[in-house]
Design an enzyme around this catalytic site. Structure first.
Site, mmCIF file in Angstrom:
data_model
loop_
_atom_site.group_PDB
_atom_site.id
_atom_site.type_symbol
_atom_site.label_atom_id
_atom_site.label_comp_id
_atom_site.label_asym_id
_atom_site.label_seq_id
_atom_site.Cartn_x
_atom_site.Cartn_y
_atom_site.Cartn_z
ATOM 1 N N ARG A 127 6.797 -52.274 13.899
ATOM 2 C CA ARG A 127 7.488 -51.146 14.256
ATOM 3 C C ARG A 127 7.406 -50.957 15.770
ATOM 4 N NH1 ARG A 127 7.578 -46.179 9.970
ATOM 5 N NH2 ARG A 127 5.671 -45.522 11.255
ATOM 6 N N ARG A 160 3.804 -46.598 17.832
ATOM 7 C CA ARG A 160 3.208 -45.169 17.348
ATOM 8 C C ARG A 160 1.810 -45.492 17.262
ATOM 9 N NH1 ARG A 160 6.433 -42.572 12.344
ATOM 10 N NH2 ARG A 160 4.163 -42.139 11.809
HETATM 11 P P1 AMP Z 1 5.510 -39.883 9.502
HETATM 12 O O1 AMP Z 1 6.272 -39.659 10.627
HETATM 13 O O2 AMP Z 1 6.431 -39.282 8.510
HETATM 14 O O3 AMP Z 1 4.941 -40.913 9.215
HETATM 15 O O4 AMP Z 1 4.441 -38.693 9.546
HETATM 16 C C1 AMP Z 1 3.505 -38.907 10.762
HETATM 17 C C2 AMP Z 1 1.885 -38.283 10.175
HETATM 18 O O5 AMP Z 1 2.421 -36.786 10.441
HETATM 19 C C3 AMP Z 1 1.656 -38.426 8.905
HETATM 20 O O6 AMP Z 1 0.819 -39.652 8.730
HETATM 21 C C4 AMP Z 1 0.633 -37.340 8.721
HETATM 22 O O7 AMP Z 1 -0.604 -37.119 9.247
HETATM 23 C C5 AMP Z 1 1.581 -36.122 9.261
HETATM 24 N N1 AMP Z 1 2.610 -35.549 8.395
HETATM 25 C C6 AMP Z 1 3.987 -35.686 8.309
HETATM 26 N N2 AMP Z 1 4.602 -35.168 7.393
HETATM 27 C C7 AMP Z 1 3.700 -34.766 6.473
HETATM 28 C C8 AMP Z 1 3.560 -33.841 5.169
HETATM 29 N N3 AMP Z 1 4.591 -33.484 4.658
HETATM 30 N N4 AMP Z 1 2.410 -33.498 4.882
HETATM 31 C C9 AMP Z 1 1.165 -33.621 5.509
HETATM 32 N N5 AMP Z 1 1.139 -34.479 6.723
HETATM 33 C C10 AMP Z 1 2.331 -34.874 7.061
#
Ligand code: AMP
Length: 215
Positions: A127, A160
């Site tokens: 990615r 990322r």
């Molecule tokens: P994502 O971009 O959705 O993969 O989110 C990246 C990171 O943000 C995750 O690995 C968590 O550390 C945090 N994160 C995002 N959404 C949530 C959520 N709903 N609850 C808890 N942590 C979150």
């Protein structure tokens, strides 16, 4: 229409969400994007959020729930929303149900994009996103036309911080332990639909559009 995209990291939620949001004119609400924005700002809260994210851990429920409550009250959510990466735990889902009830809203569909663990690892390691315009690519499944440069603005593509192998393994475990129980949770309310994420972006999008238009 109120939609939730569920599924393991790397299943394509973000990519699909961008297309769904543009086609159906729904605000794309990604808690991950909101938190990354806070990290970029360099605030104290951003630093705290970064410590969870880089460790592959979930941000505590209280902070996530507060973030979503504030976002849900913005005017653009009047016509509906598309949640990407929220809820991720049962307490988040329960609190979200309560907030929606208070606003006389319901969840119309929870679309779970399924992907095997092997495929998740493969996809996450490939990615990339554009450092300038944010467009998403995958050097394995959705490669840019030239080298690791953005097709739209030619800026460098970057990875990322939490897509490294060690953090990816932790994120998968967190998904299996804390987020996957939400599949059962939403199955019980009859709003869950499962789609196979191991296909091209176009094929998955086509099926999601059919699901939305059947509403
Ligand atoms: P994502 O971009 O959705 O993969 O989110 C990246 C990171 O943000 C995750 O690995 C968590 O550390 C945090 N994160 C995002 N959404 C949530 C959520 N709903 N609850 C808890 N942590 C979150």
């Amino acid at each position: 229409m109120n939609l939730i995209l569920l599924g393991p990291p790397g299943a394509g939620k973000g990519t699909q969400a961008k297309q769904i949001s543009s086609k159906y004119n729904l605000p794309h609400i990604s808690t991950g994007d909101i938190f990354r924005q806070a990290v970029k700002s360099g605030s104290e809260l951003g630093k705290l959020l970064n410590s969870y994210m880089t460790a592959g851990k979930l941000v505590p429920d209280k902070a996530v729930i507060e973030t979503i409550k504030q976002r849900l009250y913005k005017d653009d959510c009047e016509k509906g929303f598309l949640m990407d990466g929220f809820p991720r735990t049962k307490p988040q889902a329960e609190s979200f149900d309560t907030s929606l009830k208070e606003q006389n809203k319901v969840i119309n569909r929870v679309i779970c994009i399924n992907l095997s663990e092997n495929e998740v690892v493969k996809r996450l390691s490939g990615r990339r996103h554009c450092s300038k315009c944010g467009a998403n690519f995958n050097i394995v499944t959705q490669p840019p036309r030239v080298g690791e440069k953005c097709d739209h603005c030619s800026a460098d593509l970057v990875q990322r911080h939490d897509d490294n192998e060690e953090t990816v393994k932790k994120r998968i475990k967190v998904y299996n332990d804390q987020t996957s129980p939400l599949v059962e949770y939403y199955k019980k309310t009859g709003v869950l639909v499962i789609v196979d994420g191991a296909r091209s972006v176009e094929e998955v999008f086509k099926e999601i559009c059919e699901i939305i238009e059947k509403q």
